[in-house]
Design an enzyme around this catalytic site. Structure first.
Site, PDB file in Angstrom:
ATOM      1  N   GLU A  26       4.346 -11.646  -5.698  1.00  0.00           N
ATOM      2  CA  GLU A  26       3.332 -11.840  -6.738  1.00  0.00           C
ATOM      3  C   GLU A  26       3.767 -11.328  -8.110  1.00  0.00           C
ATOM      4  O   GLU A  26       3.150 -11.659  -9.102  1.00  0.00           O
ATOM      5  CB  GLU A  26       2.014 -11.157  -6.315  1.00  0.00           C
TER       6      GLU A  26
ATOM      7  N   GLY B 118       0.826  -1.197   0.000  1.00  0.00           N
ATOM      8  CA  GLY B 118       0.000   0.000   0.000  1.00  0.00           C
ATOM      9  C   GLY B 118       0.857   1.242   0.000  1.00  0.00           C
ATOM     10  O   GLY B 118       2.047   1.176   0.325  1.00  0.00           O
TER      11      GLY B 118
ATOM     12  N   SER C 127     -20.661  -4.188 -25.959  1.00  0.00           N
ATOM     13  CA  SER C 127     -19.655  -3.339 -26.584  1.00  0.00           C
ATOM     14  C   SER C 127     -18.837  -4.076 -27.628  1.00  0.00           C
ATOM     15  O   SER C 127     -18.054  -3.467 -28.355  1.00  0.00           O
ATOM     16  CB  SER C 127     -18.694  -2.838 -25.506  1.00  0.00           C
ATOM     17  N   GLY C 128     -19.011  -5.398 -27.690  1.00  0.00           N
ATOM     18  CA  GLY C 128     -18.135  -6.168 -28.575  1.00  0.00           C
ATOM     19  C   GLY C 128     -16.903  -6.641 -27.826  1.00  0.00           C
ATOM     20  O   GLY C 128     -16.099  -7.408 -28.345  1.00  0.00           O
ATOM     21  N   GLY C 129     -16.740  -6.186 -26.594  1.00  0.00           N
ATOM     22  CA  GLY C 129     -15.618  -6.616 -25.760  1.00  0.00           C
ATOM     23  C   GLY C 129     -15.886  -7.984 -25.143  1.00  0.00           C
ATOM     24  O   GLY C 129     -17.016  -8.481 -25.167  1.00  0.00           O
ATOM     25  N   VAL C 130     -14.822  -8.555 -24.581  1.00  0.00           N
ATOM     26  CA  VAL C 130     -14.884  -9.922 -24.062  1.00  0.00           C
ATOM     27  C   VAL C 130     -15.907 -10.065 -22.926  1.00  0.00           C
ATOM     28  O   VAL C 130     -16.706 -11.000 -22.908  1.00  0.00           O
ATOM     29  CB  VAL C 130     -13.482 -10.342 -23.541  1.00  0.00           C
ATOM     30  N   ASP C 131     -15.878  -9.126 -21.979  1.00  0.00           N
ATOM     31  CA  ASP C 131     -16.715  -9.287 -20.791  1.00  0.00           C
ATOM     32  C   ASP C 131     -18.211  -9.252 -21.129  1.00  0.00           C
ATOM     33  O   ASP C 131     -18.968 -10.130 -20.708  1.00  0.00           O
ATOM     34  CB  ASP C 131     -16.405  -8.185 -19.754  1.00  0.00           C
ATOM     35  N   SER C 132     -18.632  -8.247 -21.909  1.00  0.00           N
ATOM     36  CA  SER C 132     -20.063  -8.190 -22.216  1.00  0.00           C
ATOM     37  C   SER C 132     -20.458  -9.340 -23.144  1.00  0.00           C
ATOM     38  O   SER C 132     -21.586  -9.820 -23.090  1.00  0.00           O
ATOM     39  CB  SER C 132     -20.464  -6.830 -22.795  1.00  0.00           C
TER      40      SER C 132
ATOM     41  N   HIS D 152       7.835  -8.083  -3.316  1.00  0.00           N
ATOM     42  CA  HIS D 152       6.545  -8.537  -3.851  1.00  0.00           C
ATOM     43  C   HIS D 152       6.668  -9.926  -4.487  1.00  0.00           C
ATOM     44  O   HIS D 152       7.134 -10.033  -5.616  1.00  0.00           O
ATOM     45  CB  HIS D 152       6.040  -7.545  -4.900  1.00  0.00           C
TER      46      HIS D 152
ATOM     47  N   LYS E 279     -10.149 -11.523 -15.709  1.00  0.00           N
ATOM     48  CA  LYS E 279     -10.232 -11.522 -17.167  1.00  0.00           C
ATOM     49  C   LYS E 279      -9.842 -12.866 -17.788  1.00  0.00           C
ATOM     50  O   LYS E 279     -10.538 -13.374 -18.671  1.00  0.00           O
ATOM     51  CB  LYS E 279      -9.292 -10.433 -17.695  1.00  0.00           C
TER      52      LYS E 279
ATOM     53  N   CYS F 274       5.139  -6.171   1.727  1.00  0.00           N
ATOM     54  CA  CYS F 274       5.463  -4.750   1.620  1.00  0.00           C
ATOM     55  C   CYS F 274       4.815  -3.949   2.759  1.00  0.00           C
ATOM     56  O   CYS F 274       5.236  -4.082   3.897  1.00  0.00           O
ATOM     57  CB  CYS F 274       5.081  -4.228   0.231  1.00  0.00           C
ATOM     58  N   TYR F 275       3.775  -3.155   2.485  1.00  0.00           N
ATOM     59  CA  TYR F 275       3.108  -2.443   3.587  1.00  0.00           C
ATOM     60  C   TYR F 275       2.620  -3.438   4.637  1.00  0.00           C
ATOM     61  O   TYR F 275       2.721  -3.195   5.849  1.00  0.00           O
ATOM     62  CB  TYR F 275       1.925  -1.628   3.038  1.00  0.00           C
TER      63      TYR F 275
END
Ligand code: XMP
Length: 509
Positions: A166, A51, A217-222, A164, A365, A78-79
């Site tokens: 990750e 953070g 929208s034509g995007g992956v999620d929608s 980190h 995603k 880290c934090y």
């Protein structure tokens, strides 16, 4: 389940995503989560994220000390590493900054570091350091600048790492996280196999025979969300709002895709004129986003009204919200600084009294893409790069004009085409062309030309929260640049952006 407490780090999602990739379900919790909250969710281990704050500041985010009595392992990053030391009786002070790759030397025994070498490359980003440890803690690792880069209290199963684990630059970070899961005794059996059937059943139970409206929208999620809803009910109405600041050929592409996939009710709303009018003369990025967000809602609402008049009651609103969308907006008001006002249609349901259907709300995603493959969606559609809601408006720095939109569309089309032809497209998280509102001199044929600068941006990323510039082969960049200058009228120069996020963002505005 592993709980990741969010202290505002850009990498918070990455921690959760990595844990899921290791086969254990992980969720992000606010740092104000209490021991009771975590006990209720039966967490097997707790990770405190990094953070931007300093633990010794008066109002710095802290931790419910009851958490240490839960008897589950705790790992501070880290934090988080500094916070654990601070609240349990150690000392944290401002120190010389370490930023980037460092070498960690493992100096003491720790179950957390048992699978890595004695010397390991790790990634650091801090300006404070732990200088003395609470009772019961021992040092397990150091770097040249940081004497307490890792510590452990094996009895209480509390671990801290200043670096980190990750991020990719920590070469064996995944081994460290695997060891943490081992310490937690977590079974590594989380998978999204079979999730499609579960989600469809949930949608069906929620909507019954009610109609669902959804902006696509034509995007992956929608696309994945609307397809899941379509499997659950034929009663889905998809609306594509064209604000006119979209990729070249996009409206036709989306229409064809939805028709091919057998969506019975697909509607196109051309609203470009109203968007152009309202954006005329506007140069402030936040103002642009506000206008686009507000106008989008207006156009969408009008379309819903029209559809209701024709087809009857619509009770539900489908949305392609994914996990980072939800948590990012929650975070903005807490520890993380607000960087940009993200435009999405989150404000819609409250005004429109529609009930939300968000089948992807707990997924990342890459999990959405996997789910899309499971339900038979074409790879080409699933591998499309993310595209921001405000579209090319955030890729045209300064005023949006018809000429500038045309230039960006053409340049973007050429760049994307070259990336696809060279096999680079699928290796990249997001790539696009943007326009800078300054002009530079060039020479075309025998005459002097004076035109815009196009900047190409391509980044690799796991979730868009952090990103590295993509190391595209020079020949590909050269081909894209020369095609753009040759074919896009009004452009004299092409640049390639090599800034990382942070400190830059992916989009230009
Ligand atoms: P930045 O520019 O903040 O972008 O590094 C991170 C990711 O979010 C996308 N993005 C947006 N998406 N509405 C969206 O739906 C927005 O206003 C918006 N702004 C940025 C961006 O394309 C990248 O994938």
């Amino acid at each position: 389940m592993i709980a990741v407490l969010d202290y505002g780090s850009q990498y918070c999602h990455l921690v959760a995503r990595r844990i899921r990739a290791l086969g254990v379900y992980a969720e992000i919790f606010q740092n104000t989560a209490t021991a009771a909250d975590l006990r209720k969710r039966k967490v097997e281990g707790i990770i405190l994220s990094g953070g931007p704050r300093s633990v010794y500041e008066n109002d710095a985010p802290t931790i419910d000390k009851g958490i240490f009595s839960l008897g589950v392992p705790v790992l501070g990053v880290c934090y988080g590493h500094q916070l654990l030391a601070h609240v349990l009786g150690g000392k944290v002070v401002p120190s010389s900054k370490e930023y980037g790759k460092e070498i960690l030397t493992v100096t003491g025994k720790s179950k957390l570091l048992q699978s890595i070498g004695k010397k390991e490359q790790v990634w650091m980003s801090h300006g404070d350091s732990v200088v003395s440890l609470p009772q019961g803690f021992t040092v397990s690792g150091r770097t040249s600048e940081c004497k307490i880069a890792a510590y452990v209290d094996e009895k209480r199963r509390i671990y801290g790492v200043q670096f980190h684990p990750e991020v990719q630059h920590t070469t064996h970070g995944m081994k460290i996280l695997e060891d943490f899961l081992r310490i937690c005794g977590s079974k590594r059996n989380y998978t999204i196999k079979g999730l499609d059937k579960k989600l469809v059943a949930e949608i069906r139970a929620k909507v019954g025979s009610g109609a669902v409206i959804m902006g696509v929208s034509g995007g992956v999620d929608s696309l994945v969300a609307s397809t899941l809803i379509k499997v659950a009910t034929p009663n889905i109405y998809c609306v594509f709002v064209d604000h006119g600041i979209i990729r070249k050929g996009e409206a036709a592409y989306v229409k064809e895709l939805y028709e091919k996939l057998g969506f019975g009710h697909y509607f196109y709303a051309d609203a470009s004129q109203i968007f152009y009018t309202r954006l005329k003369g506007i140069t402030d990025p936040e103002e642009k986003r506000r206008i686009i967000g507000k106008t989008f809602i207006e156009v969408f609402e009008a379309k819903v009204k029209e559809l209701k008049a024709k087809h009857g009651e619509i009770k539900f609103l489908g949305q392609g919200t994914i996990y980072p969308d939800r948590i990012e907006s929650a975070k903005a008001s807490k520890a993380a600084a607000v960087i940009k006002t993200h435009h999405n249609v989150g404000g819609l349901p409250a005004k429109m009294k529609l009930k939300l259907v968000e089948p992807l709300k707990d997924l990342y995603k890459d999990e959405v893409r996997e789910l899309g493959t499971m339900i038979g969606l074409p790879k080409e559609a699933l591998m499309r790069h993310p595209f921001p809601g405000p579209g090319l408006a955030v890729r045209i720095v300064g005023e949006i004009t018809a000429e500038r939109i045309g230039i960006v569309q053409e340049a973007d089309f050429i760049f994307t085409d070259e990336l696809k032809k060279s096999g680079q497209y699928d290796k990249i998280w997001q790539a696009f062309a943007a326009l800078l509102p300054v002009k530079a001199v060039g020479v075309m044929g025998d005459s002097r030309s004076y035109g815009y600068i196009i900047t190409l941006r391509a980044v690799t990323s796991v979730d868009g929260m952090t990103a590295d510039w993509a190391k595209i082969p020079n020949e590909v960049l050269e081909r894209a640049a020369s095609r753009i200058v040759k074919n896009v009228r009004g452009v004299t120069r092409v640049l390639y952006d090599i800034t990382q996020k942070p400190p830059a963002t992916i989009e230009y505005e």
